[in-house]
Design a protein around this motif. Sequence first.
Motif, PDB file in Angstrom:
ATOM      1  N   PHE A   1       2.969   1.706   4.113  1.00  0.00           N
ATOM      2  CA  PHE A   1       3.922   2.815   4.083  1.00  0.00           C
ATOM      3  C   PHE A   1       3.574   3.766   5.218  1.00  0.00           C
ATOM      4  O   PHE A   1       2.406   3.910   5.586  1.00  0.00           O
ATOM      5  CB  PHE A   1       3.848   3.582   2.750  1.00  0.00           C
ATOM      6  CG  PHE A   1       4.771   3.041   1.704  1.00  0.00           C
ATOM      7  CD1 PHE A   1       4.547   1.799   1.142  1.00  0.00           C
ATOM      8  CD2 PHE A   1       5.886   3.769   1.288  1.00  0.00           C
ATOM      9  CE1 PHE A   1       5.406   1.276   0.177  1.00  0.00           C
ATOM     10  CE2 PHE A   1       6.752   3.268   0.327  1.00  0.00           C
ATOM     11  CZ  PHE A   1       6.514   2.022  -0.229  1.00  0.00           C
TER      12      PHE A   1
ATOM     13  N   LYS B   1       1.771   1.968  13.250  1.00  0.00           N
ATOM     14  CA  LYS B   1       0.958   1.602  12.077  1.00  0.00           C
ATOM     15  C   LYS B   1       1.087   0.107  11.773  1.00  0.00           C
ATOM     16  O   LYS B   1       0.123  -0.553  11.417  1.00  0.00           O
ATOM     17  CB  LYS B   1       1.373   2.442  10.858  1.00  0.00           C
ATOM     18  CG  LYS B   1       0.848   3.858  10.993  1.00  0.00           C
ATOM     19  CD  LYS B   1       1.298   4.817   9.931  1.00  0.00           C
ATOM     20  CE  LYS B   1       0.865   6.217  10.406  1.00  0.00           C
ATOM     21  NZ  LYS B   1       1.305   7.290   9.552  1.00  0.00           N
TER      22      LYS B   1
ATOM     23  N   LYS C   1      -2.364  -1.947  11.875  1.00  0.00           N
ATOM     24  CA  LYS C   1      -2.900  -2.413  10.594  1.00  0.00           C
ATOM     25  C   LYS C   1      -2.464  -3.841  10.258  1.00  0.00           C
ATOM     26  O   LYS C   1      -2.692  -4.318   9.165  1.00  0.00           O
ATOM     27  CB  LYS C   1      -2.495  -1.439   9.486  1.00  0.00           C
ATOM     28  CG  LYS C   1      -2.924   0.009   9.817  1.00  0.00           C
ATOM     29  CD  LYS C   1      -2.804   0.942   8.648  1.00  0.00           C
ATOM     30  CE  LYS C   1      -3.058   2.385   9.089  1.00  0.00           C
ATOM     31  NZ  LYS C   1      -3.472   3.240   7.992  1.00  0.00           N
TER      32      LYS C   1
ATOM     33  N   LYS D   1     -12.503   5.565   4.520  1.00  0.00           N
ATOM     34  CA  LYS D   1     -12.213   4.238   5.061  1.00  0.00           C
ATOM     35  C   LYS D   1     -10.716   3.992   4.997  1.00  0.00           C
ATOM     36  O   LYS D   1     -10.075   4.380   4.012  1.00  0.00           O
ATOM     37  CB  LYS D   1     -12.930   3.171   4.246  1.00  0.00           C
ATOM     38  CG  LYS D   1     -14.432   3.226   4.405  1.00  0.00           C
ATOM     39  CD  LYS D   1     -15.043   2.161   3.512  1.00  0.00           C
ATOM     40  CE  LYS D   1     -16.534   2.339   3.402  1.00  0.00           C
ATOM     41  NZ  LYS D   1     -17.050   1.932   2.081  1.00  0.00           N
ATOM     42  N   ASP D   2     -10.188   3.329   6.011  1.00  0.00           N
ATOM     43  CA  ASP D   2      -8.766   2.969   6.007  1.00  0.00           C
ATOM     44  C   ASP D   2      -8.611   1.676   5.198  1.00  0.00           C
ATOM     45  O   ASP D   2      -9.012   0.600   5.658  1.00  0.00           O
ATOM     46  CB  ASP D   2      -8.282   2.779   7.447  1.00  0.00           C
ATOM     47  CG  ASP D   2      -6.783   2.531   7.526  1.00  0.00           C
ATOM     48  OD1 ASP D   2      -6.170   2.196   6.480  1.00  0.00           O
ATOM     49  OD2 ASP D   2      -6.235   2.662   8.626  1.00  0.00           O
ATOM     50  N   ILE D   3      -8.061   1.789   4.006  1.00  0.00           N
ATOM     51  CA  ILE D   3      -8.010   0.619   3.101  1.00  0.00           C
ATOM     52  C   ILE D   3      -7.027  -0.418   3.640  1.00  0.00           C
ATOM     53  O   ILE D   3      -7.359  -1.600   3.792  1.00  0.00           O
ATOM     54  CB  ILE D   3      -7.630   1.060   1.669  1.00  0.00           C
ATOM     55  CG1 ILE D   3      -8.497   2.249   1.236  1.00  0.00           C
ATOM     56  CG2 ILE D   3      -7.806  -0.110   0.699  1.00  0.00           C
ATOM     57  CD1 ILE D   3      -8.031   2.918  -0.045  1.00  0.00           C
ATOM     58  N   LEU D   4      -5.805   0.029   3.940  1.00  0.00           N
ATOM     59  CA  LEU D   4      -4.805  -0.894   4.505  1.00  0.00           C
ATOM     60  C   LEU D   4      -5.328  -1.492   5.815  1.00  0.00           C
ATOM     61  O   LEU D   4      -5.178  -2.695   6.057  1.00  0.00           O
ATOM     62  CB  LEU D   4      -3.480  -0.141   4.734  1.00  0.00           C
ATOM     63  CG  LEU D   4      -2.375  -0.888   5.455  1.00  0.00           C
ATOM     64  CD1 LEU D   4      -1.981  -2.174   4.728  1.00  0.00           C
ATOM     65  CD2 LEU D   4      -1.143   0.006   5.626  1.00  0.00           C
TER      66      LEU D   4
ATOM     67  N   PHE E   1       0.846  -1.204   0.000  1.00  0.00           N
ATOM     68  CA  PHE E   1       0.000   0.000   0.000  1.00  0.00           C
ATOM     69  C   PHE E   1       0.879   1.251   0.000  1.00  0.00           C
ATOM     70  O   PHE E   1       1.255   1.759   1.054  1.00  0.00           O
ATOM     71  CB  PHE E   1      -0.923  -0.025   1.218  1.00  0.00           C
ATOM     72  CG  PHE E   1      -2.044  -1.021   1.076  1.00  0.00           C
ATOM     73  CD1 PHE E   1      -1.792  -2.380   1.150  1.00  0.00           C
ATOM     74  CD2 PHE E   1      -3.336  -0.605   0.836  1.00  0.00           C
ATOM     75  CE1 PHE E   1      -2.815  -3.303   0.989  1.00  0.00           C
ATOM     76  CE2 PHE E   1      -4.368  -1.518   0.686  1.00  0.00           C
ATOM     77  CZ  PHE E   1      -4.112  -2.866   0.757  1.00  0.00           C
TER      78      PHE E   1
ATOM     79  N   ALA F   1      -0.051   4.060  -1.730  1.00  0.00           N
ATOM     80  CA  ALA F   1      -0.864   5.245  -2.056  1.00  0.00           C
ATOM     81  C   ALA F   1      -0.927   6.210  -0.874  1.00  0.00           C
ATOM     82  O   ALA F   1      -0.880   5.802   0.283  1.00  0.00           O
ATOM     83  CB  ALA F   1      -2.275   4.813  -2.437  1.00  0.00           C
TER      84      ALA F   1
ATOM     85  N   ASP G   1      -7.277  11.139   4.101  1.00  0.00           N
ATOM     86  CA  ASP G   1      -7.876  10.661   5.354  1.00  0.00           C
ATOM     87  C   ASP G   1      -9.276  11.226   5.543  1.00  0.00           C
ATOM     88  O   ASP G   1     -10.071  10.681   6.307  1.00  0.00           O
ATOM     89  CB  ASP G   1      -6.995  11.058   6.544  1.00  0.00           C
ATOM     90  CG  ASP G   1      -5.697  10.258   6.562  1.00  0.00           C
ATOM     91  OD1 ASP G   1      -5.737   9.075   6.196  1.00  0.00           O
ATOM     92  OD2 ASP G   1      -4.648  10.821   6.938  1.00  0.00           O
TER      93      ASP G   1
ATOM     94  N   VAL H   1      -3.513   8.053   0.542  1.00  0.00           N
ATOM     95  CA  VAL H   1      -4.985   8.120   0.506  1.00  0.00           C
ATOM     96  C   VAL H   1      -5.446   9.281   1.380  1.00  0.00           C
ATOM     97  O   VAL H   1      -4.954   9.454   2.498  1.00  0.00           O
ATOM     98  CB  VAL H   1      -5.577   6.799   1.050  1.00  0.00           C
ATOM     99  CG1 VAL H   1      -7.094   6.798   0.914  1.00  0.00           C
ATOM    100  CG2 VAL H   1      -4.968   5.590   0.357  1.00  0.00           C
TER     101      VAL H   1
HETATM  102  N1  CTP Z   1      -3.835   4.056   3.913  1.00  0.00           N
HETATM  103  C1  CTP Z   1      -4.919   3.430   3.324  1.00  0.00           C
HETATM  104  N2  CTP Z   1      -6.160   3.992   3.424  1.00  0.00           N
HETATM  105  C2  CTP Z   1      -6.341   5.171   4.044  1.00  0.00           C
HETATM  106  C3  CTP Z   1      -5.239   5.830   4.635  1.00  0.00           C
HETATM  107  C4  CTP Z   1      -3.998   5.242   4.527  1.00  0.00           C
HETATM  108  O1  CTP Z   1      -4.740   2.354   2.740  1.00  0.00           O
HETATM  109  N3  CTP Z   1      -7.565   5.708   4.099  1.00  0.00           N
HETATM  110  C5  CTP Z   1      -2.516   3.394   3.875  1.00  0.00           C
HETATM  111  C6  CTP Z   1      -1.463   4.109   3.065  1.00  0.00           C
HETATM  112  O2  CTP Z   1      -1.443   3.650   1.721  1.00  0.00           O
HETATM  113  C7  CTP Z   1      -0.182   3.730   3.810  1.00  0.00           C
HETATM  114  C8  CTP Z   1      -0.642   3.676   5.255  1.00  0.00           C
HETATM  115  O3  CTP Z   1      -2.032   3.387   5.206  1.00  0.00           O
HETATM  116  O4  CTP Z   1       0.264   2.450   3.452  1.00  0.00           O
HETATM  117  C9  CTP Z   1      -0.450   4.973   5.968  1.00  0.00           C
HETATM  118  O5  CTP Z   1      -1.011   4.853   7.235  1.00  0.00           O
HETATM  119  P1  CTP Z   1      -1.839   6.029   7.936  1.00  0.00           P
HETATM  120  O6  CTP Z   1      -1.916   5.733   9.383  1.00  0.00           O
HETATM  121  O7  CTP Z   1      -3.155   6.213   7.313  1.00  0.00           O
HETATM  122  O8  CTP Z   1      -0.934   7.217   7.623  1.00  0.00           O
HETATM  123  P2  CTP Z   1      -1.359   8.655   7.540  1.00  0.00           P
HETATM  124  O9  CTP Z   1      -2.416   8.875   6.476  1.00  0.00           O
HETATM  125  O10 CTP Z   1      -0.080   9.412   7.391  1.00  0.00           O
HETATM  126  O11 CTP Z   1      -2.079   8.806   8.953  1.00  0.00           O
HETATM  127  P3  CTP Z   1      -1.770   9.768  10.128  1.00  0.00           P
HETATM  128  O12 CTP Z   1      -2.249  11.055   9.604  1.00  0.00           O
HETATM  129  O13 CTP Z   1      -2.602   9.194  11.227  1.00  0.00           O
HETATM  130  O14 CTP Z   1      -0.292   9.670  10.383  1.00  0.00           O
END
Ligand code: CTP
Length: 227
Positions: A148, A162, A166, A129-132, A97, A99, A103, A101
């Motif tokens: 990532f 993370k 996840k 939605k949190d895809i990962l 993952f 991307a 938030d 994405v």
């Molecule tokens: N990710 C995802 N779906 C989302 C948000 C993030 O799949 N809606 C994946 C990204 O592709 C990456 C990882 O989750 O692999 C990043 O984790 P995340 O905790 O979401 O990072 P940030 O968006 O930087 O969150 P934060 O602002 O809490 O640090």
Amino acid sequence: MTGFSVTTSGVAMTILITAGPTREPIDPVRYLSNRSSGKMGYALADVAAGHDNRVILVSGPTDINVPDNVDFIPVETAEEMYLAVEKYINKADVAIFAAAVADYTPETVVDQKIKKSDDTLSLKLVRTKDILGSAREVFGFDGVLVGFAAETENVLQNARKKLLKKQCDFVVANDVSRSDIGFSSDENEVTLVFKDHNEALSKADKHEIAHGIIHKASDLKNLKLNN
Ligand code: CTP
């Protein structure tokens, strides 16, 4: 793209990769997005596409040519990326993952262009939605899972959080506060964060870094196959 390829100990794999930014529409002419160029995700797809591997690249909008021999699934929004990953992830042995994405996304998308009126404008955003974070428990994925973590401070600690939250096999941590690596740069310097140790990949072209990540993920896949 260049002809990087990687052997996976003779076992062809299916590798799903997410890449690029998402775009969250506000009205017909505006959207919320981020500075991801997609270079890291596309380098991973290019490297992974060697030999008999099947690569499924789910990508938000980028300016990069799609690597050869890749099944390309273009998406725009976080919701579209979620649905594409939900559809394909259980065909994969390894899911990476990369991307960036969004938030949050606007709660409503208005049909007509927003005209300026008051001095301030408030947008109400809701969580995407949190895809990962859905890979293990919602989608039931049991292959090798790589996330990532793009961080500006406490890089390794945040990446480890993370990893655990996840349920990844490892997380690729990078410091996006540095202008010489990360988002639009051709180079990167990352640390692979595992449950019980870290492995640093020194600063190199994103294709070189992609090699390190794909090798590590395919080693883990073979370990899982052998268990
Ligand atoms: N990710 C995802 N779906 C989302 C948000 C993030 O799949 N809606 C994946 C990204 O592709 C990456 C990882 O989750 O692999 C990043 O984790 P995340 O905790 O979401 O990072 P940030 O968006 O930087 O969150 P934060 O602002 O809490 O640090």
